[in-house]
Design an enzyme around this catalytic site. Structure first.
Site, PDB file in Angstrom:
ATOM      1  N   THR A  84      36.611 -15.833  50.667  1.00  0.00           N
ATOM      2  CA  THR A  84      37.608 -14.891  50.159  1.00  0.00           C
ATOM      3  C   THR A  84      37.362 -14.425  48.728  1.00  0.00           C
ATOM      4  O   THR A  84      37.945 -13.442  48.297  1.00  0.00           O
ATOM      5  CB  THR A  84      39.022 -15.519  50.235  1.00  0.00           C
ATOM      6  OG1 THR A  84      39.000 -16.769  49.545  1.00  0.00           O
ATOM      7  CG2 THR A  84      39.447 -15.731  51.671  1.00  0.00           C
ATOM      8  N   CYS A  89      23.497 -16.260  38.280  1.00  0.00           N
ATOM      9  CA  CYS A  89      23.211 -14.817  38.219  1.00  0.00           C
ATOM     10  C   CYS A  89      22.322 -14.419  37.038  1.00  0.00           C
ATOM     11  O   CYS A  89      21.359 -13.673  37.199  1.00  0.00           O
ATOM     12  CB  CYS A  89      24.519 -14.025  38.181  1.00  0.00           C
ATOM     13  SG  CYS A  89      25.812 -14.785  37.169  1.00  0.00           S
ATOM     14  N   SER A 117      33.085  -9.906  36.853  1.00  0.00           N
ATOM     15  CA  SER A 117      33.058 -10.466  38.210  1.00  0.00           C
ATOM     16  C   SER A 117      32.339 -11.806  38.245  1.00  0.00           C
ATOM     17  O   SER A 117      32.520 -12.590  39.180  1.00  0.00           O
ATOM     18  CB  SER A 117      32.419  -9.480  39.191  1.00  0.00           C
ATOM     19  OG  SER A 117      31.109  -9.153  38.792  1.00  0.00           O
ATOM     20  N   LYS A 168      22.658 -23.553  32.001  1.00  0.00           N
ATOM     21  CA  LYS A 168      21.951 -23.079  33.205  1.00  0.00           C
ATOM     22  C   LYS A 168      20.741 -22.229  32.833  1.00  0.00           C
ATOM     23  O   LYS A 168      19.679 -22.336  33.454  1.00  0.00           O
ATOM     24  CB  LYS A 168      22.902 -22.266  34.085  1.00  0.00           C
ATOM     25  CG  LYS A 168      23.990 -23.129  34.726  1.00  0.00           C
ATOM     26  CD  LYS A 168      25.064 -22.278  35.403  1.00  0.00           C
ATOM     27  CE  LYS A 168      26.251 -23.165  35.802  1.00  0.00           C
ATOM     28  NZ  LYS A 168      27.453 -22.366  36.146  1.00  0.00           N
ATOM     29  N   ARG A 172      30.858 -12.702  27.189  1.00  0.00           N
ATOM     30  CA  ARG A 172      31.529 -11.936  28.244  1.00  0.00           C
ATOM     31  C   ARG A 172      31.925 -10.584  27.671  1.00  0.00           C
ATOM     32  O   ARG A 172      32.549 -10.523  26.608  1.00  0.00           O
ATOM     33  CB  ARG A 172      32.788 -12.670  28.692  1.00  0.00           C
ATOM     34  CG  ARG A 172      33.535 -12.006  29.829  1.00  0.00           C
ATOM     35  CD  ARG A 172      32.912 -12.243  31.181  1.00  0.00           C
ATOM     36  NE  ARG A 172      32.951 -13.645  31.566  1.00  0.00           N
ATOM     37  CZ  ARG A 172      32.183 -14.175  32.514  1.00  0.00           C
ATOM     38  NH1 ARG A 172      31.329 -13.432  33.189  1.00  0.00           N
ATOM     39  NH2 ARG A 172      32.247 -15.465  32.784  1.00  0.00           N
ATOM     40  N   HIS A 206      25.121  -7.855  34.627  1.00  0.00           N
ATOM     41  CA  HIS A 206      24.868  -8.657  33.423  1.00  0.00           C
ATOM     42  C   HIS A 206      23.702  -8.041  32.648  1.00  0.00           C
ATOM     43  O   HIS A 206      22.628  -7.818  33.213  1.00  0.00           O
ATOM     44  CB  HIS A 206      24.480 -10.086  33.790  1.00  0.00           C
ATOM     45  CG  HIS A 206      25.597 -10.910  34.354  1.00  0.00           C
ATOM     46  ND1 HIS A 206      26.896 -10.475  34.442  1.00  0.00           N
ATOM     47  CD2 HIS A 206      25.603 -12.194  34.837  1.00  0.00           C
ATOM     48  CE1 HIS A 206      27.650 -11.438  34.966  1.00  0.00           C
ATOM     49  NE2 HIS A 206      26.901 -12.476  35.227  1.00  0.00           N
ATOM     50  N   ASN A 260      25.222  -8.833  39.149  1.00  0.00           N
ATOM     51  CA  ASN A 260      25.442 -10.275  39.200  1.00  0.00           C
ATOM     52  C   ASN A 260      25.994 -10.799  40.513  1.00  0.00           C
ATOM     53  O   ASN A 260      25.764 -11.961  40.853  1.00  0.00           O
ATOM     54  CB  ASN A 260      26.357 -10.708  38.057  1.00  0.00           C
ATOM     55  CG  ASN A 260      27.656  -9.945  38.024  1.00  0.00           C
ATOM     56  OD1 ASN A 260      27.640  -8.713  37.876  1.00  0.00           O
ATOM     57  ND2 ASN A 260      28.765 -10.624  38.169  1.00  0.00           N
TER      58      ASN A 260
END
Lengths: 352, 352, 352, 352
Positions: D16, D150, D180, D206, D232, D239, D327
């Site tokens: 979802t 991403c 997102s 990461k 952000r 991105h 992304n």
């Protein structure tokens, strides 16, 4: 005139701007039309289109168009193209379009200059296809067919089914309009971040007069009292239009839904290449239509309507709704192309 | 009761949200009130305010408030504070505010729960100061004074001068409302970037009923037909409100300007610490008011009005305008504090 | 020269733009300076300032300035004002500022034209006050004192304490710069909604050279290798600057915090009217500094630094941080005014 | 295994959310896979997908999926679907994905939980297809194949050609990441309007580890020193990643362009249904790539690279560039699907 007729040569005047780019996008691989020339202001003339344009659409710039040399607008007068799509700025469109029509061109105009001229049809094929024949009353082989302002088209499509079924006496209209409506560079980012601008020059006057012309008969505008406030919001594409309508004749919500859902247009209009299956999409969720989610409905050619409600003591005659139109597709270039398609199918581009 | 009266101890219920933060900002160094307690949901209770809050105002979090321990709202019932400012969410405000009033507190509420209760004044000191005495008819020492929804306050202040001078028969209202009106975190950025949301739950009903209560006499709302569409736009603070008004009695543009320009309120209201010099600022430039430029007029306590025009065949009775209110200052916390100031000056916090 | 010296008459060249407006704001009720003239391009000259400007600051346009007649920039050459603040666009600033200095004016310039001139100090009073004396080596009574580019000032203030304590060998710099840095109308909203533009013309070169000049001695730039990427983001004011630094000498996180926290500047600099109490504000929360929350720290004159961390195998010499500067206050007009204050206090405006 | 093999039944866990929706979009009419089940948290389980989801993509919700009943994730363990695409939030993904693999499922995961597990391939078919065989070393019929974060995918695709040709010694990475990436509702609009947030939890770690694993051999990460700052920005999708690279071996700008332009991947990878023609698009205009214009390159599966430049005294080893990745397409769901396509073609879904 059959579908198998050879494509017509067309040109674009004002090809580098926001609407000009949408013309190029909409004319790609078109079954009726072949783009043979692009024209723009003297500043751009002489360059290739690829050099002159600041292309801004997600769909890339077609390479064959990128290589075309941009002509001065005046050069279209003697050009072989039969049809000229005009996205000229209103301050130059008036005489330029007249010159083109005088030279025998069919001019499909998005500019405001000639919209209220007596013999210029202000056309939406699903709404007033019979107005098109006005063009034949213009002198000579050439003529001008105009489309209305983007908000006027959105409003007119959304309420035409109600006008046809129940009559409209009065409308209060409020808009939140997209940035692309102001062209490029248009609105400075510094003016619109975290802001709304409560004024758009000339816009309210258009909404007071254009829908009435389109919803009326050829020489007689519909008798609708319209009050309007237009604003600019921080959205790239997609004008949101709220309307509070007073019908002439009362209707239930069900009847209103049905009128909007069933709205189509004549069958020869429905089959035009750019015509949407359903010109009006009805939403029943409370929070639709929204610009980002709904502007591209049926390639940006359908208008979305929602928040349909009846309120107030005035009962069955009072209807409120919200409409959403892609302002540079159905609200501009797409509308002109659809108008041209109807003119093509009805033989207006044929020269004896 | 003189200005020299000692400050009253006050508490804030719902202190951590967007409006709660504005209460803290507005009560800093206040001449009448001394903040002695902050309360919030059980999730925050027990933490220091500094830990519990996600402070979002440009003005920093006052260090003394940062160190306060957040109480559960229920603890305010037995607390010594005489006055409670409520920024509780509407789903808990109803019974919680009743409990506080039953316990003898004066509750200045920003919540919607009790706004339409018969003996709860819905107060804007410049507009309906006489409504305040309704509070004395509530049983016991405690009472609730409510302020209206942010948009209702903005609209009411903007049109009150017209109602008073010419009478208002009918209004069409359209809003573009700011994000902070939905609280925090409120609206997801993914929903509002490049977008407008054409619906705000419960908002239109409030605009149909609250202005009429405030513009009427104590038990009799003004008889104004209101139709409303409310939308959410990508603006942090500042609700834009367009209104198309039908007056009962015709007026010239000059008379309308004068009514708005001259609007003040009673002299004891004008002298309240949070009262703006001019509750309504009139703009004559075409592109004002704008949220970012005008929301902080007089510390966010003045409403700005512009685009005043008469249009349509209806002539002198038809007036269109655009108003702008800072929704969390004059539209919420600032309004409650101003209401409390009037109550203080009129002796309602004095206990025999 | 004592504080009681009479105020100096000053003029602004380039008064109508974004930075020009900040000059007017910053010079209101200034203890040292009295604004006596505003000049701008020939397009604006002859109008009143109120007519010529599109005022965009929250703080209103001061009425006395609104009534001033805008002069052509060339008229400042023979004007009585001793000091000229220049916010001229770089393409005209070069010769215009030279003419003003030749005519005996002290020119405090925000333009890039003369920044790298050998005898023009590129001044930040807290960082390199000793550079100011270079101005005395310019011929005649007039001289030019420049301030660096907005991002260069932000970066330099943020890293000056580290350069002074530990030496800097190398920096990687990435910026997300605000719209007001591009002037007005500057960036089209259509280009920046839902977008980032990864390029700002000329900006990276400035960041490679200006900080080194300011961090070095008078004629010898600091020997720092700088690599830079600058981008434009959808923010009105406030440039975010991320820097990955390699120190010459290792340091612990504590030492780095202390160097930044303790940074002040000479005592006569600290007392200047526009000087912040602490030129560098250190944040320890992970998500600060942010443009909207931190750009106005100390009236927009303090730089905020956060996310200070050491990472990688390179250990104690590798320091990463994020800095935030209000680009039109400390990054432009505020910096020029602070520079002028130092020049005033050191007697450079005194003519024998 | 031939193309004519029957389609494999697949399920989506975490269906979802933002990435789950992209899975559904990407699996529509897929030649290898047939979506037979959607699973999500217990809160959604039991509803139809249409009821449970807040669909946000321009492409509408496919009606057949709208009618599917949402299963609890645990029910997939005993389900007939051979392949499970996982968009589970990282806090539940760890054990849930292990359970699925233990039950014999092929799990194509977008979650971070197992990315650094020794036998879990972190796969980009164009970059490290040979890592896929690691999956066969996991016990039983089931296995997990992960895709990276991403930003890690975007960076890795952009620099893989340089690593392969010249070797990379060191990278400084700065990102401006889309909303997102934080899921839905994710970032509050109040936090990001007119703002940048200079921190994303867990993201920098990461980027320091995942590209090295992908660019290395099976059990040995590439030896690249990476320093990172992630922020952000107010962008819906896409991105932006700036990288300052130090090569092991010097190269000319021409060689670098050619390495990027020529980058493809093995021929069996190039023919996968979701594989772009060119995994890396090189831009030569100064102001590209931009999120809004370039995120959908080749259906969002190509990474765009621009601003390639060599700077500084370090000469031919120092390369700076800017990369752009969609992304939630190439950076998440699209990557998982592409990984599954490679696994399908290499026979990993075949059970003896």
């Amino acid at each position: 005139m059959s579908e198998a007729a050879p494509p017509i040569d067309v040109a674009i005047a004002g090809a580098t701007g926001v609407v000009g780019q949408r013309f190029i996008e909409g004319l790609q691989s078109h079954p009726y039309f072949r783009l043979v020339a692009v024209a723009a202001s003297d500043r751009s003339a002489g360059q290739t289109y690829g050099e002159a344009v600041n292309w801004q659409l997600d769909s890339g710039l077609p390479p064959d168009v990128a290589g075309m040399t941009v002509l001065p607008v005046a050069d279209l007068v003697g050009h072989e193209a039969r049809v000229v799509f005009s996205a000229l700025p209103s301050k130059v469109a008036g005489p330029a379009e007249t010159d083109l029509a005088d030279a025998g061109k069919a001019v499909l105009s998005n500019a405001s200059s000639h919209r209220m001229d007596r013999y210029v049809p202000l056309l939406i094929p699903e709404v007033n296809p019979e107005h098109l024949s006005l063009a034949l009353q213009q002198p000579g082989d050439g003529f001008i067919v105009a489309n209305a302002n983007c908000s006027s088209i959105g409003l007119t499509l959304a309420v035409a089914p109600l006008e046809q079924e129940f009559g409209i006496a009065e409308m209060h209209v409020f808009t939140g309009q997209a940035l692309s409506g102001a062209g490029y560079p248009g609105v400075s980012a510094l003016d619109i971040v975290d802001n709304v601008i409560p004024y758009i020059e000339g816009e309210e006057e258009k909404l007071r007069t254009e829908p009435a012309k389109m919803l009326g008969s050829a020489f007689r505008p519909a008798d609708i009292e319209v009050r309007v406030t237009t604003t600019r919001v921080n959205v790239t594409d997609g004008h949101l239009i709220a309307a509070h309508i007073m019908l002439q004749e009362g209707a239930d919500l069900d009847q209103i839904h049905r009128a909007l859902e069933d709205f189509r247009g004549l069958s020869d209009v429905q089959n035009l290449p750019s015509a949407p299956e359903r010109p009006v999409h009805v939403h029943y969720e409370a929070n639709r239509p929204q610009p980002r989610l709904d502007r591209d409905a049926e390639g940006g050619m359908a208008v979305s309507v929602g928040r349909i409600r009846q309120a107030g003591k005035l009962g069955r005659r009072a209807v409120d709704l919200v409409a959403l139109i892609h302002n540079t597709k159905r609200g501009a270039a797409g509308q002109s192309i659809l108008n041209a398609e109807l003119a093509f199918r009805r033989g207006l581009f044929y020269r004896p």
